[in-house]
Design a protein around this motif. Structure first.
Motif, PDB file in Angstrom:
ATOM      1  N   SER A  40     -19.506  56.277  15.574  1.00 58.06           N
ATOM      2  CA  SER A  40     -19.802  56.939  14.306  1.00 58.06           C
ATOM      3  C   SER A  40     -21.075  57.773  14.372  1.00 58.06           C
ATOM      4  N   GLY A  41     -21.819  57.628  15.472  1.00 59.07           N
ATOM      5  CA  GLY A  41     -23.028  58.408  15.677  1.00 59.07           C
ATOM      6  C   GLY A  41     -24.205  57.937  14.858  1.00 59.07           C
ATOM      7  N   ARG A  42     -24.132  56.697  14.365  1.00 58.40           N
ATOM      8  CA  ARG A  42     -25.256  56.187  13.569  1.00 58.40           C
ATOM      9  C   ARG A  42     -26.257  55.447  14.431  1.00 58.40           C
ATOM     10  N   GLU A  82     -17.865  34.205  20.276  1.00 58.05           N
ATOM     11  CA  GLU A  82     -17.325  34.938  19.130  1.00 58.05           C
ATOM     12  C   GLU A  82     -18.364  35.898  18.550  1.00 58.05           C
ATOM     13  N   GLN A  83     -19.615  35.438  18.452  1.00 57.00           N
ATOM     14  CA  GLN A  83     -20.672  36.300  17.936  1.00 57.00           C
ATOM     15  C   GLN A  83     -20.994  37.433  18.900  1.00 57.00           C
ATOM     16  N   LEU A  84     -20.929  37.142  20.185  1.00 63.90           N
ATOM     17  CA  LEU A  84     -21.157  38.187  21.180  1.00 63.90           C
ATOM     18  C   LEU A  84     -20.107  39.280  21.060  1.00 63.90           C
ATOM     19  N   LEU A  85     -18.841  38.895  20.920  1.00 62.77           N
ATOM     20  CA  LEU A  85     -17.769  39.883  20.786  1.00 62.77           C
ATOM     21  C   LEU A  85     -17.944  40.715  19.514  1.00 62.77           C
ATOM     22  N   ARG A 102     -19.474  45.787  17.058  1.00 63.82           N
ATOM     23  CA  ARG A 102     -20.326  46.494  16.095  1.00 63.82           C
ATOM     24  C   ARG A 102     -21.068  47.644  16.784  1.00 63.82           C
ATOM     25  N   ASN A 103     -21.568  47.373  17.997  1.00 69.40           N
ATOM     26  CA  ASN A 103     -22.275  48.416  18.748  1.00 69.40           C
ATOM     27  C   ASN A 103     -21.352  49.589  19.068  1.00 69.40           C
ATOM     28  N   GLU A 104     -20.092  49.282  19.402  1.00 70.38           N
ATOM     29  CA  GLU A 104     -19.146  50.343  19.728  1.00 70.38           C
ATOM     30  C   GLU A 104     -18.813  51.182  18.496  1.00 70.38           C
ATOM     31  N   VAL A 105     -18.650  50.515  17.358  1.00 72.49           N
ATOM     32  CA  VAL A 105     -18.372  51.245  16.119  1.00 72.49           C
ATOM     33  C   VAL A 105     -19.545  52.146  15.760  1.00 72.49           C
TER      34      VAL A 105
END
Length: 243
Positions: A241-243, A226-229, A234-237
């Protein structure tokens, strides 16, 4: 005991004499009350579930604490007054096969929480708004939008969550339920009045191999899957967003 309650209880027993609720109702009619000890003697490992069934049928039930045979305190349940019957909550809807067919035609033969497909026989019809909050007063046999299809696991999870919810226990506002995940899992603001979001995912068929790769990665990194997903999401978001 209220005469109207007695008549309604006897009417239910005539239609469903062997249900879990029926046995609890019969005890309350015969003895005036039913304790957790009484219900345990009938083979119920979790007596509140039997009483929950009685409440789901619309009967008002009063809980009191009494001394049991061993001297310890236990719950005792008796019928309340007919004046406490919530509008529309005696005479719960019995669903026809054709109604279930219509639900499947609209939503598919799948659990609406996990979106996993199941044979029709494995799916149960459930009120989007819990019966103890909304009753059947505003519903009709044509109102498929007010019901959902769930498998047994999802229905148990929904029941447990709803039974802990302040709205279910006290406020009983259908409007609050309408904005809950358990009523509309694709359009909601809260989960049982908690600021939460939830995703239930089932991998099936060819997708199982993808899950196995995720499971292997979670083991390598020492993270629950669950934490991995969450981290991957989060990485994809962040990337988008280019941050």
């Amino acid at each position: 005991m209220d005469v109207q309650i007695i008549e309604l209880a006897r009417s239910y027993l005539a239609k469903s004499p062997n249900s879990r609720a029926a046995k609890a109702i019969r005890l309350m009619l015969e003895r005036g009350s039913a304790t957790t000890h009484d219900l345990n003697l009938l083979g119920y490992n979790h007596p509140p579930r039997a009483i929950g069934d009685v409440k789901d049928l619309g009967f008002p039930v009063i809980k009191e604490m009494v001394r049991g045979p061993d001297g310890r305190r236990m719950a005792s349940y008796r019928f309340g007054s007919a004046e406490d019957i919530r509008q529309g909550q005696i005479g719960r809807t019995n669903f026809s096969k054709s109604f279930k067919t219509r639900l499947i035609a609209k939503y598919g033969s799948r659990d609406e929480i996990t979106m996993a497909e199941h044979p029709a026989r494995a799916l149960q019809i459930d009120h989007r708004i819990p019966y103890r909050v909304g009753g059947d007063a505003s519903l009709s046999v044509d109102d498929v939008d007010s019901y959902m299809l769930l498998d047994a696991k999802s229905q148990r999870a929904k029941s447990w969550s709803c039974e802990q919810c302040p709205n279910f226990l006290e406020t009983k506002s259908p409007d609050i339920c309408r904005r809950c995940f358990w009523a509309y899992p694709t359009d909601y603001d809260h989960i049982a009045m908690r600021d939460e979001r939830r995703v239930d995912i089932i991998w099936h068929g060819d997708e199982v191999a993808e899950y196995d790769l995720l499971a292997e990665q979670s083991v390598r990194e020492g993270l629950p899957i669950e934490q991995l997903l969450k981290r991957l999401g989060r990485n994809e978001v962040t990337r988008r967003s280019g941050r």
